[in-house]
Scaffold this motif. Structure first.
Motif, PDB file in Angstrom:
ATOM      1  N   ALA A 274      10.736  83.003 -37.278  1.00 61.13           N
ATOM      2  CA  ALA A 274       9.214  83.349 -37.357  1.00 61.13           C
ATOM      3  C   ALA A 274       8.860  84.512 -36.479  1.00 61.13           C
ATOM      4  CB  ALA A 274       8.480  82.089 -36.886  1.00 61.13           C
ATOM      5  N   ASP A 275      10.023  85.460 -36.325  1.00 63.30           N
ATOM      6  CA  ASP A 275       9.637  86.603 -35.307  1.00 63.30           C
ATOM      7  C   ASP A 275       9.074  85.995 -34.003  1.00 63.30           C
ATOM      8  OD1 ASP A 275      10.723  88.576 -37.111  1.00 63.30           O
ATOM      9  OD2 ASP A 275       8.846  88.577 -38.245  1.00 63.30           O
ATOM     10  N   ASP A 276       9.310  85.140 -33.544  1.00 61.51           N
ATOM     11  CA  ASP A 276       9.034  84.645 -32.251  1.00 61.51           C
ATOM     12  C   ASP A 276       9.904  84.630 -31.061  1.00 61.51           C
ATOM     13  OD1 ASP A 276       8.433  82.527 -30.024  1.00 61.51           O
ATOM     14  OD2 ASP A 276       6.545  81.959 -31.314  1.00 61.51           O
ATOM     15  N   LYS A 277       9.398  85.518 -30.157  1.00 64.23           N
ATOM     16  CA  LYS A 277      10.472  85.768 -29.116  1.00 64.23           C
ATOM     17  C   LYS A 277      11.204  84.476 -28.422  1.00 64.23           C
ATOM     18  CE  LYS A 277       8.779  90.484 -28.227  1.00 64.23           C
ATOM     19  NZ  LYS A 277       7.909  90.328 -29.325  1.00 64.23           N
ATOM     20  N   LEU A 278      10.046  83.440 -28.250  1.00 65.88           N
ATOM     21  CA  LEU A 278      10.465  82.290 -27.635  1.00 65.88           C
ATOM     22  C   LEU A 278      11.709  81.420 -28.400  1.00 65.88           C
ATOM     23  CD1 LEU A 278       7.745  80.388 -25.903  1.00 65.88           C
ATOM     24  CD2 LEU A 278       9.746  81.038 -24.748  1.00 65.88           C
ATOM     25  N   PHE A 279      11.516  81.513 -29.906  1.00 60.94           N
ATOM     26  CA  PHE A 279      12.447  80.712 -30.732  1.00 60.94           C
ATOM     27  C   PHE A 279      13.874  81.621 -30.583  1.00 60.94           C
ATOM     28  CE2 PHE A 279       8.802  79.410 -33.879  1.00 60.94           C
ATOM     29  CZ  PHE A 279       8.425  78.174 -32.662  1.00 60.94           C
ATOM     30  N   GLU A 280      13.660  82.920 -30.295  1.00 61.83           N
ATOM     31  CA  GLU A 280      14.870  83.664 -30.227  1.00 61.83           C
ATOM     32  C   GLU A 280      15.689  83.319 -29.239  1.00 61.83           C
ATOM     33  OE1 GLU A 280      16.298  88.496 -30.027  1.00 61.83           O
ATOM     34  OE2 GLU A 280      14.162  87.800 -30.454  1.00 61.83           O
ATOM     35  N   VAL A 281      14.937  83.215 -28.005  1.00 65.91           N
ATOM     36  CA  VAL A 281      15.676  82.518 -26.852  1.00 65.91           C
ATOM     37  C   VAL A 281      16.555  81.157 -27.057  1.00 65.91           C
ATOM     38  CG1 VAL A 281      15.638  81.898 -24.333  1.00 65.91           C
ATOM     39  CG2 VAL A 281      14.306  83.896 -25.445  1.00 65.91           C
ATOM     40  N   PHE A 282      15.695  80.466 -27.620  1.00 64.58           N
ATOM     41  CA  PHE A 282      16.180  78.825 -27.396  1.00 64.58           C
ATOM     42  C   PHE A 282      16.859  78.241 -28.970  1.00 64.58           C
ATOM     43  CE2 PHE A 282      13.078  79.035 -24.190  1.00 64.58           C
ATOM     44  CZ  PHE A 282      13.945  78.488 -22.902  1.00 64.58           C
ATOM     45  N   TYR A 283      16.597  79.050 -29.889  1.00 68.24           N
ATOM     46  CA  TYR A 283      16.962  78.430 -31.238  1.00 68.24           C
ATOM     47  C   TYR A 283      18.131  79.433 -32.131  1.00 68.24           C
ATOM     48  CZ  TYR A 283      13.070  75.193 -31.112  1.00 68.24           C
ATOM     49  OH  TYR A 283      12.427  74.298 -30.838  1.00 68.24           O
ATOM     50  N   GLY A 284      18.142  80.667 -31.561  1.00 70.26           N
ATOM     51  CA  GLY A 284      19.401  81.386 -32.343  1.00 70.26           C
ATOM     52  C   GLY A 284      19.401  82.681 -31.809  1.00 70.26           C
ATOM     53  N   ALA A 285      20.638  83.595 -32.260  1.00 69.96           N
ATOM     54  CA  ALA A 285      20.769  84.820 -31.578  1.00 69.96           C
ATOM     55  C   ALA A 285      20.736  85.819 -33.009  1.00 69.96           C
ATOM     56  CB  ALA A 285      22.245  84.773 -31.065  1.00 69.96           C
ATOM     57  N   SER A 286      20.419  86.783 -32.726  1.00 65.82           N
ATOM     58  CA  SER A 286      19.947  87.777 -33.653  1.00 65.82           C
ATOM     59  C   SER A 286      20.878  89.001 -33.742  1.00 65.82           C
ATOM     60  CB  SER A 286      18.436  88.305 -33.699  1.00 65.82           C
ATOM     61  OG  SER A 286      17.589  87.033 -34.093  1.00 65.82           O
ATOM     62  N   GLN A 287      22.082  88.671 -32.688  1.00 65.95           N
ATOM     63  CA  GLN A 287      23.058  89.721 -32.495  1.00 65.95           C
ATOM     64  C   GLN A 287      24.342  89.601 -33.310  1.00 65.95           C
ATOM     65  OE1 GLN A 287      21.404  88.178 -29.800  1.00 65.95           O
ATOM     66  NE2 GLN A 287      20.369  90.129 -29.926  1.00 65.95           N
ATOM     67  N   ALA A 288      24.847  90.672 -33.884  1.00 65.94           N
ATOM     68  CA  ALA A 288      26.121  90.220 -34.892  1.00 65.94           C
ATOM     69  C   ALA A 288      27.244  89.750 -33.865  1.00 65.94           C
ATOM     70  CB  ALA A 288      26.338  91.727 -35.532  1.00 65.94           C
ATOM     71  N   LYS A 289      28.002  89.168 -34.712  1.00 66.49           N
ATOM     72  CA  LYS A 289      29.340  88.576 -34.080  1.00 66.49           C
ATOM     73  C   LYS A 289      28.847  87.331 -33.149  1.00 66.49           C
ATOM     74  CE  LYS A 289      32.299  92.618 -34.335  1.00 66.49           C
ATOM     75  NZ  LYS A 289      33.272  93.578 -33.297  1.00 66.49           N
ATOM     76  N   ALA A 290      27.775  86.773 -33.405  1.00 66.34           N
ATOM     77  CA  ALA A 290      27.381  85.539 -32.850  1.00 66.34           C
ATOM     78  C   ALA A 290      28.376  84.328 -33.206  1.00 66.34           C
ATOM     79  CB  ALA A 290      25.983  84.953 -32.879  1.00 66.34           C
TER      80      ALA A 290
END
Length: 355
Positions: free
Chosen positions: A219-235
């Motif tokens: 949901a383009d939420d920065k907090l969610f990006e910290v705790f729920y999933g990585a948006s970097q390749a090779k995760a």
């Protein structure tokens, strides 16, 4: 003549001694009275004490009336037992009272699913990771994260973990936020027992051992990006090992770690809220140089779930639940001692051995 003088002196001495005996002091006379008249002495002392008390009360009442009070005691209020009468303290009391009575206002008691809430924070494993030699280098590297993962697996693999693990679908302190459908904490599942354990969300390991997620899924939420999933390749594509409830601690791609690390620093510098959340995992001076942030230490916290199996809520037989958690934690303690080869002696604590 000398005989007459001696007789006179003796007579004078005798007369004086007799006078001293015949005229005892008040203390001696009262002592004799107490010994000879014990009952009378008791009632006399009691009467004098009561009279003095009555006089003291009368004086106190006159003083209170002179100050405009109707009683020698101050006016009673509902805050008589607070340390201070400050407005902030009164407001705190009112909030505590409201929270204490909120359950009684509901039509029916709401059942709490076992291990679905975080247990008391004082019953949690807190781990601090730092360089033994004091070097000022990045703590978040592929090698160090792998070591942290292996350490935390010691806890996750301890027999009985299923009885105390947290089974949350979302990060507890983010539960008030609206989550996109399907977005939830990663978890392990025991097919034979049916027990689900969410992976520790306040762990530095979880920041990196995190599967790839598209920004839209977060949901383009920065907090969610910290705790729920990585948006970097090779995760990493696999988080769980073959052993129940433990992580797959395969060495992460260094390029991914660097990209994820840079993104976390970037997010921390975005807003005070994100700085506070990510700051939990950072050393004190990590963000002082915004052009080149670097954390030389990090930490993890592994929480337990509440209520434990067989209990209705966290207050149900509270001491019994605490004892169960403490007993299990002692098993973990010994396993950590063994993992780090920390030895104890008769007068030597294992905690004195470096981990």
């Amino acid at each position: 003549a000398s005989s007459e003088e001696h007789a006179a002196m003796s007579s004078t001495t005798t007369t004086t001694a007799e006078a001293e005996v015949r005229e005892p002091g008040f203390a001696a006379a009262y002592s004799r009275f107490v010994v000879k008249r014990t009952c009378c002495a008791f009632w006399l002392s009691l009467t004098v004490t009561l009279l003095l008390s009555a006089v003291g009360i009368m004086i106190a009442m006159q003083d209170a009336q002179a100050k405009g009070q109707s009683s020698i005691l101050s006016t009673q209020t509902q805050y008589d037992w607070t340390v201070t009468g400050a407005l902030l303290m009164k407001q705190k009391d009112m909030v505590d009272s409201a929270l204490g009575g909120r359950d009684s206002l509901s039509d029916a008691a709401t059942a709490v699913a076992e291990r679905s809430e975080e247990y008391n924070p004082r019953y949690a494993f807190n781990m601090l990771y730092y360089w033994k030699d004091g070097r000022q280098e990045h703590m978040w590297t592929a090698e160090t994260l792998q070591q942290m993962c292996e350490v935390e697996n010691v806890i996750l693999s301890t027999p009985g973990y299923e009885q105390v693990c947290l089974n949350a679908t979302v990060v507890p302190f983010l539960s008030s936020l609206s989550h996109p459908p399907g977005l939830e904490l990663r978890a392990s599942f025991n097919g034979s027992s049916g027990v689900r354990c969410s992976l520790p969300h306040m762990s530095a390991v979880s920041l990196f051992y995190q599967q790839y997620e598209e920004p839209a899924a977060l949901a383009d939420d920065k907090l969610f990006e910290v705790f729920y999933g990585a948006s970097q390749a090779k995760a990493p594509t696999q988080l769980l090992s073959e052993v129940q409830h433990t992580r797959d601690c395969a060495l992460l791609d260094e390029g991914y770690v660097e990209a994820r690390r840079a993104r976390l620093y970037e997010l921390a510098l975005t807003s005070p809220e994100l700085r506070a959340q990510i700051g939990f995992f950072l050393s004190s001076a990590a963000l002082e140089d915004e052009a080149a942030p670097r954390t030389v230490a990090t930490r993890s916290m592994i929480s337990f779930g509440s209520p434990l199996p067989g209990f209705s809520d966290e207050n149900d037989r509270e001491e019994e639940q605490e004892q169960l958690v403490e007993d299990w934690a002692l098993k973990v303690e010994q396993r950590l001692f063994d993992h780090f080869n920390m030895q104890k002696g008769l007068f030597y604590s294992a905690y004195r051995d470096p981990a």
